[in-house]
Design a protein around this motif. Structure first.
Motif, PDB file in Angstrom:
ATOM      1  N   THR A 149      18.866   8.513  -1.799  1.00  0.00           N
ATOM      2  CA  THR A 149      19.894   8.019  -2.713  1.00  0.00           C
ATOM      3  C   THR A 149      20.603   9.370  -3.433  1.00  0.00           C
ATOM      4  O   THR A 149      21.828   9.433  -3.166  1.00  0.00           O
ATOM      5  CB  THR A 149      19.281   7.282  -4.026  1.00  0.00           C
ATOM      6  OG1 THR A 149      18.786   6.129  -3.332  1.00  0.00           O
ATOM      7  CG2 THR A 149      20.637   6.801  -4.815  1.00  0.00           C
ATOM      8  N   LYS A 150      19.666  10.502  -4.055  1.00  0.00           N
ATOM      9  CA  LYS A 150      20.356  11.630  -4.373  1.00  0.00           C
ATOM     10  C   LYS A 150      21.023  12.268  -2.918  1.00  0.00           C
ATOM     11  O   LYS A 150      22.198  12.912  -3.495  1.00  0.00           O
ATOM     12  CB  LYS A 150      19.254  12.505  -4.881  1.00  0.00           C
ATOM     13  CG  LYS A 150      18.622  12.003  -6.358  1.00  0.00           C
ATOM     14  CD  LYS A 150      17.529  12.985  -6.537  1.00  0.00           C
ATOM     15  CE  LYS A 150      16.859  12.344  -7.923  1.00  0.00           C
ATOM     16  NZ  LYS A 150      15.721  13.005  -8.278  1.00  0.00           N
ATOM     17  N   ALA A 151      20.622  12.296  -1.919  1.00  0.00           N
ATOM     18  CA  ALA A 151      21.283  13.070  -0.825  1.00  0.00           C
ATOM     19  C   ALA A 151      22.558  12.485  -0.541  1.00  0.00           C
ATOM     20  O   ALA A 151      23.483  13.139  -0.334  1.00  0.00           O
ATOM     21  CB  ALA A 151      20.436  12.964   0.497  1.00  0.00           C
ATOM     22  N   LEU A 152      22.519  11.168  -0.488  1.00  0.00           N
ATOM     23  CA  LEU A 152      23.838  10.323  -0.219  1.00  0.00           C
ATOM     24  C   LEU A 152      24.804  10.682  -1.130  1.00  0.00           C
ATOM     25  O   LEU A 152      25.876  10.633  -1.048  1.00  0.00           O
ATOM     26  CB  LEU A 152      23.449   8.859  -0.041  1.00  0.00           C
ATOM     27  CG  LEU A 152      22.691   8.342   1.204  1.00  0.00           C
ATOM     28  CD1 LEU A 152      22.056   6.997   1.073  1.00  0.00           C
ATOM     29  CD2 LEU A 152      23.416   8.695   2.498  1.00  0.00           C
TER      30      LEU A 152
ATOM     31  N   SER B 121       0.945  -1.083  -0.018  1.00  0.00           N
ATOM     32  CA  SER B 121      -0.039  -0.006   0.020  1.00  0.00           C
ATOM     33  C   SER B 121       0.976   1.315   0.059  1.00  0.00           C
ATOM     34  O   SER B 121       0.231   2.324  -0.124  1.00  0.00           O
ATOM     35  CB  SER B 121      -0.956   0.121   1.216  1.00  0.00           C
ATOM     36  OG  SER B 121      -0.285   0.237   2.372  1.00  0.00           O
ATOM     37  N   ARG B 122       2.050   1.246   0.258  1.00  0.00           N
ATOM     38  CA  ARG B 122       2.995   2.227   0.473  1.00  0.00           C
ATOM     39  C   ARG B 122       4.242   2.338  -0.580  1.00  0.00           C
ATOM     40  O   ARG B 122       5.188   2.939  -0.389  1.00  0.00           O
ATOM     41  CB  ARG B 122       3.736   2.423   1.838  1.00  0.00           C
ATOM     42  CG  ARG B 122       2.499   2.721   3.100  1.00  0.00           C
ATOM     43  CD  ARG B 122       1.742   4.004   2.710  1.00  0.00           C
ATOM     44  NE  ARG B 122       2.694   5.243   3.056  1.00  0.00           N
ATOM     45  CZ  ARG B 122       2.307   6.538   2.475  1.00  0.00           C
ATOM     46  NH1 ARG B 122       1.199   6.633   1.795  1.00  0.00           N
ATOM     47  NH2 ARG B 122       3.194   7.437   2.577  1.00  0.00           N
ATOM     48  N   TYR B 123       4.098   1.684  -1.629  1.00  0.00           N
ATOM     49  CA  TYR B 123       5.346   1.151  -2.511  1.00  0.00           C
ATOM     50  C   TYR B 123       5.689   2.595  -3.253  1.00  0.00           C
ATOM     51  O   TYR B 123       6.770   2.826  -3.506  1.00  0.00           O
ATOM     52  CB  TYR B 123       5.029  -0.116  -3.322  1.00  0.00           C
ATOM     53  CG  TYR B 123       4.223   0.466  -4.872  1.00  0.00           C
ATOM     54  CD1 TYR B 123       4.794   0.683  -5.877  1.00  0.00           C
ATOM     55  CD2 TYR B 123       2.924   0.266  -4.668  1.00  0.00           C
ATOM     56  CE1 TYR B 123       4.138   0.817  -7.158  1.00  0.00           C
ATOM     57  CE2 TYR B 123       2.050   0.535  -5.925  1.00  0.00           C
ATOM     58  CZ  TYR B 123       2.860   0.893  -7.013  1.00  0.00           C
ATOM     59  OH  TYR B 123       2.063   1.147  -8.089  1.00  0.00           O
ATOM     60  N   LEU B 124       4.690   3.511  -3.592  1.00  0.00           N
ATOM     61  CA  LEU B 124       4.809   4.636  -4.318  1.00  0.00           C
ATOM     62  C   LEU B 124       5.767   5.610  -3.368  1.00  0.00           C
ATOM     63  O   LEU B 124       6.746   6.212  -3.851  1.00  0.00           O
ATOM     64  CB  LEU B 124       3.701   5.387  -4.903  1.00  0.00           C
ATOM     65  CG  LEU B 124       3.305   4.826  -6.177  1.00  0.00           C
ATOM     66  CD1 LEU B 124       1.847   5.455  -6.654  1.00  0.00           C
ATOM     67  CD2 LEU B 124       4.409   4.981  -7.206  1.00  0.00           C
ATOM     68  N   ALA B 125       5.023   5.719  -1.997  1.00  0.00           N
ATOM     69  CA  ALA B 125       6.075   6.397  -1.058  1.00  0.00           C
ATOM     70  C   ALA B 125       7.461   6.014  -0.871  1.00  0.00           C
ATOM     71  O   ALA B 125       8.135   6.968  -0.769  1.00  0.00           O
ATOM     72  CB  ALA B 125       5.075   6.605  -0.019  1.00  0.00           C
ATOM     73  N   ARG B 126       7.468   4.640  -0.819  1.00  0.00           N
ATOM     74  CA  ARG B 126       8.886   4.133  -0.563  1.00  0.00           C
ATOM     75  C   ARG B 126       9.587   4.539  -1.835  1.00  0.00           C
ATOM     76  O   ARG B 126      10.805   4.931  -1.422  1.00  0.00           O
ATOM     77  CB  ARG B 126       8.600   2.791  -0.169  1.00  0.00           C
ATOM     78  CG  ARG B 126      10.150   2.016  -0.110  1.00  0.00           C
ATOM     79  CD  ARG B 126       9.768   0.609   0.088  1.00  0.00           C
ATOM     80  NE  ARG B 126      10.972  -0.142   0.254  1.00  0.00           N
ATOM     81  CZ  ARG B 126      11.392  -0.832   1.474  1.00  0.00           C
ATOM     82  NH1 ARG B 126      10.685  -0.275   2.686  1.00  0.00           N
ATOM     83  NH2 ARG B 126      12.283  -1.314   1.385  1.00  0.00           N
ATOM     84  N   PHE B 127       9.234   4.247  -3.117  1.00  0.00           N
ATOM     85  CA  PHE B 127       9.998   4.609  -4.240  1.00  0.00           C
ATOM     86  C   PHE B 127      10.601   6.123  -4.267  1.00  0.00           C
ATOM     87  O   PHE B 127      11.825   6.248  -4.226  1.00  0.00           O
ATOM     88  CB  PHE B 127       9.099   4.223  -5.371  1.00  0.00           C
ATOM     89  CG  PHE B 127       9.779   4.826  -6.762  1.00  0.00           C
ATOM     90  CD1 PHE B 127      10.840   4.132  -7.027  1.00  0.00           C
ATOM     91  CD2 PHE B 127       9.632   5.944  -7.400  1.00  0.00           C
ATOM     92  CE1 PHE B 127      11.417   4.444  -8.280  1.00  0.00           C
ATOM     93  CE2 PHE B 127      10.133   6.355  -8.271  1.00  0.00           C
ATOM     94  CZ  PHE B 127      11.074   5.717  -9.057  1.00  0.00           C
ATOM     95  N   THR B 128       9.613   7.058  -3.904  1.00  0.00           N
ATOM     96  CA  THR B 128      10.046   8.553  -4.011  1.00  0.00           C
ATOM     97  C   THR B 128      11.024   8.843  -2.866  1.00  0.00           C
ATOM     98  O   THR B 128      11.943   9.673  -3.080  1.00  0.00           O
ATOM     99  CB  THR B 128       9.120   9.392  -3.988  1.00  0.00           C
ATOM    100  OG1 THR B 128       8.002   8.980  -2.885  1.00  0.00           O
ATOM    101  CG2 THR B 128       8.247   9.203  -5.385  1.00  0.00           C
ATOM    102  N   GLU B 129      10.666   8.313  -1.539  1.00  0.00           N
ATOM    103  CA  GLU B 129      11.570   8.501  -0.442  1.00  0.00           C
ATOM    104  C   GLU B 129      12.934   7.918  -0.586  1.00  0.00           C
ATOM    105  O   GLU B 129      13.946   8.648  -0.486  1.00  0.00           O
ATOM    106  CB  GLU B 129      10.845   8.276   0.774  1.00  0.00           C
ATOM    107  CG  GLU B 129      11.763   8.376   2.004  1.00  0.00           C
ATOM    108  CD  GLU B 129      11.111   8.079   3.443  1.00  0.00           C
ATOM    109  OE1 GLU B 129      11.834   7.302   4.012  1.00  0.00           O
ATOM    110  OE2 GLU B 129      10.019   8.425   3.524  1.00  0.00           O
TER     111      GLU B 129
END
Length: 306
Positions: free
Chosen positions: A132-135, A119-127
């Motif tokens: 990743t970009k931050a790291l 139910s939260r796969y899209l939120a998990r993807f964007t987060e």
């Protein structure tokens, strides 16, 4: 037009031949018409398939000029910290030749096998993508997300490419295509998508780019073509369909119809249609006799697409 070839990944237990793998890439570079080579990810599959990251790393050691990518990593199923580290490492090892494809995987993935809440796969993807970009870009990362939390975390070395390797989005629905424009650096159409569907997707991407004020020239568009060439078109189609059934675990008529199979003339016509639909990069993915196809595509198909 730019062209790419697939990274061989389909090997049963004990079949992998390191010398043949090295020879494949030596020839792919010598041919001079392929800009890049790409893997694909299917962790749980009916068909024996090597993991993309390891196959790309081996390919990096066998090459010096080809760019290397995966289209796509289903990043929803990965730890973004681990994946960010692995990809930054590979970009360093390859001398900055990495291309990164990302995608959500869609709602039908076996999320429970990976400990992911469907139910939260899209939120998990964007987060995960934001982390990743931050790291990859910050000296120190403090991140307080729904799924991941870090405090004063550092990841070194960063990717060789700055600020990070190009992020290609695999997407099909309108919302996902607009997300690609919002968060990504390019769009990569799937081999399972028909040329007509791809053309419609390109239209959505271009509309979203215009609305966002992003130059289309800075957001490349590509498409994978599953391909089988034979002087006997019916035999080519039969072999392609059998290979696709092995990959997907069953026959899927829509995917069979999207694949290109037939004579050289048939394949040239199909590739021209993909280019006309908006592809600036075509990834040829032979479904049988892969080394032979790589040479034949370079000698007989690409020269007619220039």
């Amino acid at each position: 037009m730019r062209f790419a070839i697939s990274i061989p990944q389909f090997y049963a237990d004990g079949e992998f031949d390191p010398a043949a793998f090295r020879a494949y890439f030596a020839r792919a570079e010598a041919l001079g018409c392929y800009e890049s080579a790409w893997a694909q990810e299917m962790t749980l599959s009916a068909s024996p398939q090597l993991s993309p990251l390891e196959a790309m790393t081996y390919a990096a050691a066998c090459t010096s000029t080809l760019r290397l990518g995966c289209v796509v990593f289903v990043t929803t199923l990965h730890s973004p910290v681990h994946l960010a580290k692995s990809l930054a490492t590979l970009d360093q090892l390859s001398g900055g030749r990495l291309e990164v494809g990302v995608g959500t995987g869609g709602p039908q993935r076996p999320f429970a096998a990976f400990g992911v809440d469907r139910s939260r796969y899209l939120a998990r993807f964007t987060e995960g993508l934001a982390l990743t970009k931050a790291l990859w870009t910050r000296d120190s990362v403090t991140f307080d997300g729904e799924f991941w939390q870090l405090k004063d975390a550092r990841m070194e070395p960063k990717p060789a490419q700055k600020p990070y390797p190009r992020l290609w989005f695999g997407a099909s629905g309108d919302g996902a295509l607009r997300r690609a424009v919002r968060l990504g650096d390019g769009f990569f159409g799937a081999g399972s998508s028909s040329t007509a569907a791809f053309a419609a997707q390109v239209s959505v991407v271009r509309e979203a780019l215009a609305a966002a004020g992003r130059p289309a020239a800075e957001f490349p568009i590509a498409k994978r073509i599953y391909i089988g060439i034979d002087s006997d078109a019916a035999r080519a189609r039969q072999r392609v369909n059998a290979a696709l059934a092995g990959i997907y675990g069953r026959r899927v008529p829509a995917i069979e119809e999207a694949a290109v199979a037939g004579t050289v003339a048939d394949c040239v016509a199909a590739a021209r249609a993909v280019a006309a639909a908006g592809a600036e990069l075509i990834l040829f993915t032979p479904l049988y006799e892969v080394p032979e196809h790589a040479g034949q595509i370079a000698a007989e198909i690409i020269p007619q697409l220039g």
